[in-house]
Design an enzyme around this catalytic site. Sequence first.
Site, short mmCIF file in Angstrom:
data_model
loop_
_atom_site.label_atom_id
_atom_site.label_comp_id
_atom_site.label_asym_id
_atom_site.label_seq_id
_atom_site.Cartn_x
_atom_site.Cartn_y
_atom_site.Cartn_z
CE1 TYR A 39 -11.13 7.02 -4.26
CE2 TYR A 39 -9.45 8.70 -4.01
CZ TYR A 39 -9.87 7.50 -4.53
OH TYR A 39 -9.02 6.78 -5.32
N PRO A 181 2.13 5.50 -3.85
CG PRO A 181 3.04 7.65 -3.98
CD PRO A 181 1.73 6.92 -3.92
N GLY A 183 3.26 2.59 -0.85
CA GLY A 183 2.73 1.31 -0.42
C GLY A 183 1.40 1.43 0.30
CG LEU A 193 6.72 3.65 3.92
CD1 LEU A 193 5.82 4.69 4.59
CD2 LEU A 193 7.88 4.34 3.21
#
Length: 260
Positions: A39, A181, A183, A193
């Site tokens: 990444y 997890p 979103g 959330l």
Amino acid sequence: MQLAGQFAARTPPDRESAIGVLRAAVAAGVNHIDTAQYYGPGTVNDLIRDALYPYPDGLAIVSKVAAGRDDSGAGSLRAGIADNLRGLLVAQLAAVNLRLPGDGRVDARFDDLLAAMVAARDEGLIAGIGLSNISTEQLQHAIAGTEIICVQNLFHLADRAAAPLLDMCLSRAIAFVPFCPLGWRRGQDNPVLTSPVVVQAAARLGITPAQAALQWLLQLAPNVLLIPGTGSVAHLRENLAAEHITLDDQALRDLDRVSA
């Protein structure tokens, strides 16, 4: 990914704070750290090493590699695994996830990439093979030829497309690790959330929306492992507290409406 700025590709906003988060996690009993050197420029692996080396017994560091588009792929995977080993100062990683493009295809390239992962495991560079961003067809094909110990796919309250993969993993004792997890994306566009259903259910129980979302995932199946990112000790502790929360029947009914 929260420790080194956006997409793990920048200098940590506060290096000592980031190291403190890692040490607090291990001190609290966390024994699974998910990283992915591809990444960014190895920043997070450097933080993990500086914070935790020599590593405590039982700590599983799991990374992720991906193949470039301009070659057979095997060379990219080997280089990625070698970079992880070198950066983390370990001779073997607990597992490495093969990150796939998400097309779901079972073809010669998929077999070549999987063979490269098997070779790395057979040579002792990794203890187990994981797959990420895959289809049920790819998992079925992979487990017919070798052992797969974990699967990482997008999965959260508002996106349950990977539910068949979770079921397949559960039936075969493979760990299922939902990424994002809580979103994606963050902020006002976050479907978890900021969901009124999640916010209201959490408020009724006296917990945070994040804790409700994490506990919902945990109660789905015993093979679910969570990897919520965090950049502060306070947020880390909030996430860990989700383990001890109970969602009552009303909360479960309410949360089941989120993906509708």
